[in-house]
Motif scaffolding. Structure first.
Motif, mmCIF file in Angstrom:
data_model
loop_
_atom_site.group_PDB
_atom_site.id
_atom_site.type_symbol
_atom_site.label_atom_id
_atom_site.label_comp_id
_atom_site.label_asym_id
_atom_site.label_seq_id
_atom_site.Cartn_x
_atom_site.Cartn_y
_atom_site.Cartn_z
ATOM 1 N N ASP A 101 0.844 -1.199 0.000
ATOM 2 C CA ASP A 101 0.000 0.000 0.000
ATOM 3 C C ASP A 101 0.877 1.246 0.000
ATOM 4 O O ASP A 101 1.908 1.297 0.688
ATOM 5 C CB ASP A 101 -0.919 0.037 1.224
ATOM 6 N N VAL A 102 0.447 2.234 -0.747
ATOM 7 C CA VAL A 102 1.143 3.525 -0.804
ATOM 8 C C VAL A 102 0.095 4.623 -0.686
ATOM 9 O O VAL A 102 -0.973 4.532 -1.302
ATOM 10 C CB VAL A 102 1.927 3.691 -2.122
ATOM 11 N N ALA A 103 0.400 5.669 0.101
ATOM 12 C CA ALA A 103 -0.552 6.765 0.269
ATOM 13 C C ALA A 103 0.184 8.091 0.406
ATOM 14 O O ALA A 103 1.358 8.136 0.825
ATOM 15 C CB ALA A 103 -1.435 6.522 1.495
ATOM 16 N N TYR A 104 -0.536 9.128 0.043
ATOM 17 C CA TYR A 104 -0.046 10.489 0.225
ATOM 18 C C TYR A 104 -1.203 11.321 0.769
ATOM 19 O O TYR A 104 -2.346 11.171 0.313
ATOM 20 C CB TYR A 104 0.445 11.078 -1.092
ATOM 21 N N PHE A 105 -0.923 12.172 1.765
ATOM 22 C CA PHE A 105 -1.996 13.007 2.274
ATOM 23 C C PHE A 105 -1.465 14.375 2.685
ATOM 24 O O PHE A 105 -0.276 14.550 2.984
ATOM 25 C CB PHE A 105 -2.722 12.328 3.447
ATOM 26 N N GLU A 106 -2.365 15.342 2.688
ATOM 27 C CA GLU A 106 -2.087 16.697 3.142
ATOM 28 C C GLU A 106 -3.118 17.084 4.193
ATOM 29 O O GLU A 106 -4.298 16.777 4.051
ATOM 30 C CB GLU A 106 -2.140 17.692 1.982
ATOM 31 N N ASN A 107 -2.639 17.768 5.221
ATOM 32 C CA ASN A 107 -3.508 18.292 6.273
ATOM 33 C C ASN A 107 -3.289 19.792 6.336
ATOM 34 O O ASN A 107 -2.245 20.266 6.809
ATOM 35 C CB ASN A 107 -3.174 17.623 7.617
ATOM 36 N N LYS A 108 -4.283 20.550 5.837
ATOM 37 C CA LYS A 108 -4.137 22.013 5.783
ATOM 38 C C LYS A 108 -4.272 22.656 7.169
ATOM 39 O O LYS A 108 -3.842 23.783 7.350
ATOM 40 C CB LYS A 108 -5.202 22.578 4.839
ATOM 41 N N VAL A 109 -4.846 21.933 8.119
ATOM 42 C CA VAL A 109 -4.970 22.480 9.472
ATOM 43 C C VAL A 109 -3.617 22.492 10.172
ATOM 44 O O VAL A 109 -3.186 23.495 10.748
ATOM 45 C CB VAL A 109 -6.004 21.677 10.295
ATOM 46 N N SER A 110 -2.918 21.344 10.131
ATOM 47 C CA SER A 110 -1.600 21.255 10.765
ATOM 48 C C SER A 110 -0.474 21.570 9.795
ATOM 49 O O SER A 110 0.711 21.541 10.183
ATOM 50 C CB SER A 110 -1.396 19.849 11.334
#
Length: 564
Positions: A504-513
């Motif tokens: 499994d491979v994932a990428y994420f962004e959290n604009k709050v932190s």
């Protein structure tokens, strides 16, 4: 003396047997070398056991010559050259490449004939001679589709006219009136929801009878998870009516799914458990309805309650409705309630579209608001979605071969003192690539994005765990944008056991932190089909991009899906 007699008898028998079984050779000539070359190009059988076989082969060759345009060919002779050789001579004469067929335009329209010929005129059409058989079959099939299953079609008055053209008349005999389906009888599962006949199979009374279409459409019944076709459809023709009989059985379509997961808490080093219960009830009221209930609790003190009701073909119309309520609680920080009402339209057995309204409300549970990113809000979206579902009925382990779900939401988020335009987009798709009967590759892509000028922690997407990126805690990752790819190499040990890899491979962004991360999950698992249901075991280790592998990050997930 006796020995000599026995030897003579044996030699006689052997030589007699050999003589009776010797091959006979056939050579066929034309009147000219050119005709002989044409005959040889048809590759007729030259070795035979007896004269009957030779005569049959010559007749067969004559028939093949007729089909390619030598309609005047005839046998000149079949002569025996010696005990093992026969010669035959054929006269091919003229070859006709084109036939001109006259038709009655009050019985057959030009649009039908245009499907088989590029040259169609008001009272005749042209065909290449070798296509006559296929062309007549196609015309007959079209006539049958129009509700005349007992029609007769043939060519008459085949002649060579004064202009040395081959002509014929097309004769179509329909001795009865057009057949329509007068009634549909269901045997075996009499309470089968009849709305599915009209809108899913698109078969209904007063429809023009077409047996091929009926057979093709009823095969779609096996794509339904609550009914199976146990026998091919049958038709009863009477003088004034046509009755279609369908033979169905009700299938087990309810399922209960749950899993147990456990891992080591990094802070306390204690073993912690998490899991969920997922109940899916289908067609218990014989309406084709679906009721889903999900309850999930994980080690992050997060709880999810979700219920979903689908009612297809409301009031016998092609439109159905989907209702959903989802409640999420994050420890003592906040709760979020999502409600949606969507109408759906089933285009055909594989394609469905949705349109509706999605409302959300979130409440801050903190006595003192220590986080400026957790605020009470309400949202209202207009939602549009599309779903493609492709089953594979031959596999009990993997009944769905591919799925695609697209959803877009447009609306407004309201705070105490302001409102803001927002949009959401989601894609969830998977496909199984079957390499052979035992080996396959499973690939899934899942991604969501929230577009907004500002972001709140309690409105972010939540992912992680067995249903997203494995090797991470359930719903432990919060993001305003994420994308993940799940892959498995699967090997079936038998029809009920398989093993698989996990990558499994994932990428994420959290604009709050204001964080961006790449995630990886690796492991293995197996599935076992038992009398109780499908038992699955997954072992996966998850890590961040710049993090070393640690066994303490491993997760073991166990689930059991039971059909009843």
């Amino acid at each position: 003396m006796h020995k000599t007699s026995y030897l003579v008898i044996i030699i006689y028998i052997l030589f007699s047997f050999e003589g009776e079984c010797q091959d006979l050779h056939l050579k066929i000539y034309g009147e000219t070398e050119a005709e002989t070359a044409i005959i040889d190009s048809l590759q007729y059988l030259k070795k035979h056991n007896d004269f009957v076989s030779i005569k049959s082969e010559v007749d067969s060759l004559q028939n093949r010559l007729f089909k390619i345009g030598y309609i005047e060919n005839n046998i000149k002779e079949i002569i025996k050259i010696n005990d093992s050789s026969f010669h035959s001579r054929l006269s091919l004469k003229r070859k006709f490449n084109t036939i001109y067929i006259h038709y009655n335009n009050s019985v057959t329209d030009k649009s039908t004939l245009s499907l088989i010929s590029d040259n169609v005129f008001d009272n005749y059409f042209e065909l290449e001679f070798y296509t006559i058989g296929d062309a007549l079959n196609q015309i007959n099939s079209i006539i049958t589709q129009k509700g005349y299953p007992f029609s007769k079609l043939y060519l008459s008055d085949i002649i060579v006219n004064n202009k040395q053209k081959l002509t014929a008349n097309l004769v179509i005999e329909t001795k009865e009136k057009q057949r329509t389906i007068n009634s549909i009888e269901i045997k075996g599962y009499e309470k089968f929801p009849r709305s599915y006949l009209k809108h899913y199979l698109k078969i209904k009374p007063n429809q023009t009878f077409n047996l091929d279409r009926v057979r093709n459409r009823t095969k779609l019944l096996n794509d339904l998870n609550f009914a199976n076709q146990i026998k091919s459809p049958e038709v009863l023709f009477s003088k004034d009516s046509t009755t279609l009989y369908l033979y169905l059985e009700k299938a087990k379509s309810n399922n209960f799914d749950g899993f147990l997961g456990f891992g080591t808490n990094e802070e306390t080093n204690n073993l912690e458990f998490d899991g969920y219960l997922n109940l899916n009830l289908t067609n218990n009221l014989n309406f084709g309805e679906t009721f889903k209930l999900l309850y999930k609790s994980d080690e992050n003190d997060q709880k999810t309650f979700k219920t979903d009701i689908t009612l297809p073909y409301l009031f016998k119309s092609p439109v159905g409705i989907d209702l959903q309520l989802q409640i999420f609680k994050k420890d003592s920080s906040f709760t979020t309630v999502n409600q949606f009402t969507k109408l759906h339209y089933q285009i055909n057995s594989k394609h469905k579209i949705f349109a509706g309204i999605v409302n959300s409300e979130s409440n801050n549970l903190l006595n003192q608001n220590t986080s400026a990113s957790i605020i009470d809000y309400k949202t209202s979206y207009y939602s549009f979605a599309y779903e493609y579902l492709n089953p594979q009925n031959t596999s009990r382990l993997f009944p769905i071969k591919s799925r695609l779900y697209l959803e877009s939401n447009f609306g407004t988020r309201k705070l105490t003192n302001e409102s803001q335009k927002q949009s959401q987009f989601t894609i969830d798709a998977f496909k199984i690539f079957n390499l052979n009967l035992k080996n396959s590759i499973y690939t899934r892509v899942n991604s969501s994005i929230l577009n907004s000028d500002t972001y709140l922690e309690n409105e972010l997407f939540r992912f992680g765990g067995i249903t997203s990126i494995r090797g991470f805690e359930e719903n432990s990752l919060f993001s305003s944008l994420y994308g993940l790819i799940n892959t498995e190499y699967r090997y079936q040990l038998s029809n009920s056991i398989y093993i698989h890899s996990i990558t499994d491979v994932a990428y994420f962004e959290n604009k709050v932190s204001n964080t961006k991360e790449k995630l990886f999950g690796y492991g293995f698992g197996f599935g076992l089909l038992t009398k109780a249901g499908l038992f699955r075991f997954n072992y996966a280790n998850g890590k961040l991009e710049n993090q070393k592998f640690r066994l303490s990050n491993s997760k073991i997930h166990i689930s059991l899906t039971t059909n009843f």
